[in-house]
Design a protein around this motif. Structure first.
Motif, PDB file in Angstrom:
ATOM      1  N   VAL A   1       0.842  -1.197   0.000  1.00  0.00           N
ATOM      2  CA  VAL A   1       0.000   0.000   0.000  1.00  0.00           C
ATOM      3  C   VAL A   1       0.876   1.246   0.000  1.00  0.00           C
ATOM      4  O   VAL A   1       0.647   2.196  -0.755  1.00  0.00           O
ATOM      5  N   ARG A   2       1.892   1.232   0.839  1.00  0.00           N
ATOM      6  CA  ARG A   2       2.759   2.401   0.938  1.00  0.00           C
ATOM      7  C   ARG A   2       3.513   2.643  -0.372  1.00  0.00           C
ATOM      8  O   ARG A   2       3.682   3.792  -0.797  1.00  0.00           O
ATOM      9  N   ALA A   3       3.952   1.592  -1.022  1.00  0.00           N
ATOM     10  CA  ALA A   3       4.636   1.740  -2.318  1.00  0.00           C
ATOM     11  C   ALA A   3       3.697   2.364  -3.345  1.00  0.00           C
ATOM     12  O   ALA A   3       4.111   3.192  -4.164  1.00  0.00           O
ATOM     13  N   SER A   4       2.427   1.983  -3.281  1.00  0.00           N
ATOM     14  CA  SER A   4       1.458   2.525  -4.243  1.00  0.00           C
ATOM     15  C   SER A   4       1.182   4.007  -4.004  1.00  0.00           C
ATOM     16  O   SER A   4       0.728   4.707  -4.910  1.00  0.00           O
ATOM     17  N   LEU A   5       1.469   4.477  -2.795  1.00  0.00           N
ATOM     18  CA  LEU A   5       1.209   5.880  -2.460  1.00  0.00           C
ATOM     19  C   LEU A   5       2.324   6.820  -2.912  1.00  0.00           C
ATOM     20  O   LEU A   5       2.115   8.031  -2.992  1.00  0.00           O
ATOM     21  N   VAL A   6       3.488   6.271  -3.225  1.00  0.00           N
ATOM     22  CA  VAL A   6       4.612   7.124  -3.625  1.00  0.00           C
ATOM     23  C   VAL A   6       4.263   7.912  -4.884  1.00  0.00           C
ATOM     24  O   VAL A   6       4.453   9.128  -4.958  1.00  0.00           O
ATOM     25  N   GLY A   7       3.733   7.219  -5.885  1.00  0.00           N
ATOM     26  CA  GLY A   7       3.358   7.890  -7.128  1.00  0.00           C
ATOM     27  C   GLY A   7       2.240   8.892  -6.946  1.00  0.00           C
ATOM     28  O   GLY A   7       2.124   9.849  -7.725  1.00  0.00           O
ATOM     29  N   LEU A   8       1.418   8.694  -5.922  1.00  0.00           N
ATOM     30  CA  LEU A   8       0.318   9.620  -5.637  1.00  0.00           C
ATOM     31  C   LEU A   8       0.776  10.780  -4.761  1.00  0.00           C
ATOM     32  O   LEU A   8      -0.008  11.661  -4.445  1.00  0.00           O
TER      33      LEU A   8
ATOM     34  N   LYS B   1      -5.088  13.963  -3.048  1.00  0.00           N
ATOM     35  CA  LYS B   1      -5.963  13.596  -1.933  1.00  0.00           C
ATOM     36  C   LYS B   1      -7.079  12.644  -2.349  1.00  0.00           C
ATOM     37  O   LYS B   1      -7.385  11.688  -1.639  1.00  0.00           O
ATOM     38  N   ALA B   2      -7.680  12.884  -3.495  1.00  0.00           N
ATOM     39  CA  ALA B   2      -8.774  12.008  -3.937  1.00  0.00           C
ATOM     40  C   ALA B   2      -8.266  10.585  -4.141  1.00  0.00           C
ATOM     41  O   ALA B   2      -8.896   9.607  -3.705  1.00  0.00           O
ATOM     42  N   ALA B   3      -7.110  10.452  -4.793  1.00  0.00           N
ATOM     43  CA  ALA B   3      -6.561   9.126  -5.083  1.00  0.00           C
ATOM     44  C   ALA B   3      -6.090   8.420  -3.809  1.00  0.00           C
ATOM     45  O   ALA B   3      -6.317   7.216  -3.631  1.00  0.00           O
ATOM     46  N   VAL B   4      -5.442   9.172  -2.916  1.00  0.00           N
ATOM     47  CA  VAL B   4      -4.970   8.566  -1.667  1.00  0.00           C
ATOM     48  C   VAL B   4      -6.146   8.123  -0.812  1.00  0.00           C
ATOM     49  O   VAL B   4      -6.130   7.030  -0.220  1.00  0.00           O
ATOM     50  N   ASN B   5      -7.188   8.923  -0.756  1.00  0.00           N
ATOM     51  CA  ASN B   5      -8.371   8.523   0.001  1.00  0.00           C
ATOM     52  C   ASN B   5      -9.006   7.271  -0.577  1.00  0.00           C
ATOM     53  O   ASN B   5      -9.518   6.421   0.161  1.00  0.00           O
TER      54      ASN B   5
END
Length: 209
Positions: free
Chosen positions: A56-63, A161-165
């Motif tokens: 999950v955290r790796a997926s948040l880097v690009g966001l 924010k929309a994508a991370v949420n």
């Protein structure tokens, strides 16, 4: 170090050492300290999400515009506002006040009416802004707690924010992510760790009347 030395020690860490992990005991101290943060009316209309899943955290880097701290820090803390701060939310808080202070609930009717009147008197946009401000009260406290515990941190508003949420599925929990704060220990390769801290002198920011 005293508190002023520790505040000068802290900085917005750009590179974390992914091999160094915060102990559960230390993490508990950070979260418990965060719990005691000030909040308007004492409502604590926020929650903190501790994101540990590496995928999950790796997926948040690009966001997060490539900010790798999101994945490399020991833990990722996400401060979220509560979406529905309404009369039932206020009522739950009044119940907590009553039980914690051993005060009969009927004696809190005046305070209860004030809290509910304040909440009901705000337009949706104003309420959202007010709730966001509560997050920043808590965030400031978190950064100080981290400094006191000699844990590095990096507060972040820079993310989609929309994508991370969506990734964190906050809507299903009645929450909205407002700020992310990776915490852990700085890498020896982080050049920012050795830079002089830049702050305006006290006489420029203090006004006495």
């Amino acid at each position: 170090m005293d508190i002023l030395e520790k505040l000068q020690w802290r900085y917005a860490t750009k590179e974390f050492d992914p091999t160094q992990k915060i102990t559960e005991e230390k993490l508990h101290r950070l979260l418990e300290g965060l719990r005691w943060s000030a909040s308007s009316l004492g409502l604590q209309a926020w929650k903190v999400m501790v994101v540990e899943n590496p995928e999950v955290r790796a997926s948040l880097v690009g966001l997060s515009y490539g900010q790798k701290q999101v994945a490399e820090a020991s833990h990722l803390l996400v401060l979220c506002r509560v979406n529905e701060v309404d009369e039932p939310y206020a009522e739950d808080y009044i119940d907590l006040v009553s039980s914690t202070r051993q005060i009969p609930k009927e004696e809190l009717s005046g305070y209860s009416g004030m809290v509910k009147g304040f909440i009901n008197g705000m337009a949706d946009e104003a309420k959202t802004g007010w709730l966001d401000h509560q997050i920043y009260l808590a965030l400031g406290n978190l950064l100080t707690i981290c400094a006191m515990e000699e844990v590095d941190s990096c507060p972040m508003e820079g993310f989609d924010k929309a994508a991370v949420n969506e990734v964190l599925e906050t809507a299903a929990m009645g929450l909205t992510a407002v700020v992310m704060c990776p915490v852990g220990y700085r890498s020896s390769a982080d050049k920012y760790a050795s830079l002089a801290k830049v702050r305006r002198p006290l006489e420029e920011i203090v006004i006495r009347k």
